[in-house]
Design a protein around this motif. Structure first.
Motif, PDB file in Angstrom:
ATOM      1  N   GLY A 236      74.966  16.429  50.787  1.00 44.19           N
ATOM      2  CA  GLY A 236      74.899  17.814  50.920  1.00 44.19           C
ATOM      3  C   GLY A 236      76.056  18.455  50.777  1.00 44.19           C
ATOM      4  N   GLU A 237      75.404  19.435  49.869  1.00 42.27           N
ATOM      5  CA  GLU A 237      76.397  21.045  49.191  1.00 42.27           C
ATOM      6  C   GLU A 237      77.224  21.493  50.130  1.00 42.27           C
ATOM      7  OE1 GLU A 237      76.126  21.484  46.065  1.00 42.27           O
ATOM      8  OE2 GLU A 237      74.623  20.546  45.111  1.00 42.27           O
ATOM      9  N   ARG A 238      76.784  21.901  51.337  1.00 42.89           N
ATOM     10  CA  ARG A 238      77.029  23.171  52.056  1.00 42.89           C
ATOM     11  C   ARG A 238      76.254  22.225  54.045  1.00 42.89           C
ATOM     12  NH1 ARG A 238      73.557  25.602  49.628  1.00 42.89           N
ATOM     13  NH2 ARG A 238      75.280  26.287  47.943  1.00 42.89           N
ATOM     14  N   VAL A 239      77.127  22.379  54.801  1.00 42.16           N
ATOM     15  CA  VAL A 239      77.095  22.297  56.277  1.00 42.16           C
ATOM     16  C   VAL A 239      76.928  23.160  56.623  1.00 42.16           C
ATOM     17  CG1 VAL A 239      78.132  21.249  58.295  1.00 42.16           C
ATOM     18  CG2 VAL A 239      78.620  20.153  56.368  1.00 42.16           C
ATOM     19  N   LEU A 240      75.873  23.295  58.263  1.00 45.22           N
ATOM     20  CA  LEU A 240      75.306  24.414  59.176  1.00 45.22           C
ATOM     21  C   LEU A 240      75.519  24.067  60.278  1.00 45.22           C
ATOM     22  CD1 LEU A 240      74.508  26.917  60.187  1.00 45.22           C
ATOM     23  CD2 LEU A 240      71.915  26.218  60.558  1.00 45.22           C
ATOM     24  N   THR A 278      77.397  35.841  50.221  1.00 41.84           N
ATOM     25  CA  THR A 278      78.562  35.181  51.031  1.00 41.84           C
ATOM     26  C   THR A 278      78.205  34.002  50.897  1.00 41.84           C
ATOM     27  OG1 THR A 278      79.626  37.575  52.282  1.00 41.84           O
ATOM     28  CG2 THR A 278      79.770  35.204  52.755  1.00 41.84           C
ATOM     29  N   LEU A 279      77.083  33.687  50.933  1.00 42.13           N
ATOM     30  CA  LEU A 279      76.317  32.305  51.241  1.00 42.13           C
ATOM     31  C   LEU A 279      75.729  31.666  50.814  1.00 42.13           C
ATOM     32  CD1 LEU A 279      72.888  34.009  53.591  1.00 42.13           C
ATOM     33  CD2 LEU A 279      75.193  32.791  55.138  1.00 42.13           C
ATOM     34  N   GLN A 280      75.688  32.234  49.177  1.00 39.36           N
ATOM     35  CA  GLN A 280      76.031  31.486  48.095  1.00 39.36           C
ATOM     36  C   GLN A 280      77.502  30.564  48.131  1.00 39.36           C
ATOM     37  OE1 GLN A 280      73.515  30.349  46.033  1.00 39.36           O
ATOM     38  NE2 GLN A 280      72.248  32.090  47.470  1.00 39.36           N
ATOM     39  N   ALA A 281      78.091  31.257  48.369  1.00 39.93           N
ATOM     40  CA  ALA A 281      79.318  31.204  48.262  1.00 39.93           C
ATOM     41  C   ALA A 281      80.262  30.127  49.281  1.00 39.93           C
ATOM     42  CB  ALA A 281      80.754  31.891  48.334  1.00 39.93           C
ATOM     43  N   ALA A 282      79.231  29.961  50.300  1.00 43.81           N
ATOM     44  CA  ALA A 282      79.653  28.805  51.575  1.00 43.81           C
ATOM     45  C   ALA A 282      79.620  27.196  51.465  1.00 43.81           C
ATOM     46  CB  ALA A 282      78.512  29.496  53.058  1.00 43.81           C
ATOM     47  N   THR A 283      80.374  26.878  52.138  1.00 40.44           N
ATOM     48  CA  THR A 283      80.384  25.813  52.392  1.00 40.44           C
ATOM     49  C   THR A 283      80.528  25.446  53.510  1.00 40.44           C
ATOM     50  OG1 THR A 283      82.654  25.510  50.215  1.00 40.44           O
ATOM     51  CG2 THR A 283      82.148  23.386  51.542  1.00 40.44           C
TER      52      THR A 283
END
Length: 451
Positions: A236-240, A278-283
């Motif tokens: 994935g691109e990022r993690v929640l 902020t969300l677009q830059a989040a990892t």
């Protein structure tokens, strides 16, 4: 070794987390908070996922029994039941419970340990609700899992409820432009990666483990969090990451993820308190959750330990705040901490940042070393502490009489998806967060040295 229960009873109020913990467990089981102690300030959600607000049902005869009588009755019941029952005791349990455990370990070690007793008809899990749920998910259909006290919940697990996570998922789907109920196959997305991979800590409800199973996600423990995040970043691109912000932050930081790429998600605020940029830059998106016990540890406590004991080694749990983990010599799971102490040279001085029952037990097991808790205040996990010998005697004698008290059963559909996320976790071999100690995969059988 003086038990935490006795120390609480005799300690002056200034030396105890909350004098109410010295009262009988059943006196505070029905409170509308998490009870006196480490979690007293945590607000219980209206619909807790962990049964915390359910009052205990302990009959008066068990409340009136003294410690010696309860010990004898538990041992007689266990001997009568034989291989039909296995008793699991978490590291954070009071000594009066660990004394009767067939296995002692962390939550997932214990769930796996139960699988080594195929003849057991009942698994008595002396821990908290989410642990018993996990054991039920992994158990055979003909096995029953019992939680001695239904009031033993987990404030951290309750900080991420199913509705709040589902709402956050919808918001993230809109922000990142994906179908919230779409495919969980990375190959179906641009670049071959999912927009978001949900990762839940073991300290969460079965419903949230199932959420991860449905959406291409995974479960982690404190011992394999790094391996799990590596797996998630490959897909994935990022993690929640939920529910514990500190484990997520400490693990990702150790992997090189900048802090500015780890925004907090507060479920009580629009977009979790973030803006689109902020969300677009989040990892890694960190849920606003924490462990009340591990949040108590501070860098000031570490400074004090180093001033009083030159050469002291400091080891802490990764649920501690980032500055505490950064200031420690090592950080890792409960099993890593246990192994760190075992591997230390005789004469070592070790300050530990984790639950006090475990610290005291390690000190008793290693008299050739000076071992103490960083937090000088007696403050056990107040929900773990609700498993009193009276409850254990009640459920075991019930089994002898052919009665089952406090069975934990996870819905079949929830269990199916949760098992998917847990199986992914099983394939992720643990790596330590920091430090040299290595975690062991199996729980410790409860012998004299383990008590």
């Amino acid at each position: 070794m003086t038990s935490v229960a006795l120390r609480l009873a005799v300690a002056p109020p200034t030396e105890s987390c909350d004098s109410g913990l010295a009262a009988p467990t059943w006196d505070f089981d029905a409170l509308t908070t998490y009870g006196p102690g480490a979690s007293v300030d945590d607000a219980v959600p209206a619909e807790t996922t962990n049964a915390t607000t359910r009052p205990g049902q302990l009959p008066q005869a068990y409340r009136d029994a003294d410690e010696a009588d309860l010990y004898r009755r538990i041992e007689v019941a266990k001997e009568t039941l034989g291989d039909r029952v296995v008793v699991l005791g978490h590291y954070y349990q009071r000594d009066e419970i660990v004394a009767h455990a067939d296995f002692v370990g962390d939550s997932f070690q214990l769930a796996n340990a139960a699988l080594t007793r195929p003849d057991a008809e009942a698994i008595v899990f002396c821990g908290v609700h989410f642990m018993a749920e996990t054991a039920d998910i992994l158990a055979r259909e003909d096995q029953q899992v019992i939680l001695p006290n239904l009031a033993a919940g987990c404030s951290m697990a309750d900080m991420a409820d199913e509705d709040s996570v589902e709402e956050a998922w919808l918001d993230l789907a809109e922000a990142y432009g994906f179908d919230p109920e779409g495919s969980d196959d990375p190959a179906d997305y641009p670049g071959g990666k999912l927009p978001v991979v949900p990762v839940t800590y073991m300290n969460s409800s079965a419903a949230l483990k199932a959420f991860c199973g449905r959406h291409g996600g995974i479960v982690c423990t404190s011992s394999n969090a790094r391996t799990v995040l590596e797996w998630a970043f490959e897909r994935g691109e990022r993690v929640l990451f939920f529910p514990d912000q500190h484990l997520g932050r400490n693990t990702a930081k150790a992997m090189g993820v900048p802090l500015e790429q780890m925004p907090m998600w507060n479920p009580r605020k629009p977009l979790g308190g973030n803006d689109e940029a902020t969300l677009q830059a989040a990892t890694v998106i960190l849920w606003h959750g924490f462990c009340s016990v591990h949040r108590r540890f501070t860098t000031a406590q570490i400074d004090k330990a180093r001033a009083e004991y030159p050469g002291v080694q400091v080891v802490v749990h990764p649920e501690c705040p980032m500055p505490v983990v950064d200031a420690a010599d090592a950080a890792g799971s409960t099993e890593l901490i246990r192994q760190f102490v075992a591997d230390a040279e005789p004469g070592s001085v070790i300050a530990i940042g984790t639950e006090v029952n475990m610290v005291n037990r390690l000190a008793a097991q290693h008299p050739d070393k000076t071992i103490f808790c960083l937090d000088p205040v007696i403050c056990p996990c107040s929900t773990m502490y609700r498993i009193h010998p009276g409850y254990l005697a009640w459920v075991l004698e019930g089994l002898v009489a052919g009665e089952t008290h406090n069975r934990i059963e996870v819905d079949d559909d929830v269990a199916r998806h949760a098992r998917t996320a847990l199986e992914r976790m099983l394939a992720a071999a643990p790596k330590p967060l920091t430090g040299s100690a290595q975690g062991a995969p199996a729980a410790t059988a409860a012998t004299g040295s383990a008590r």
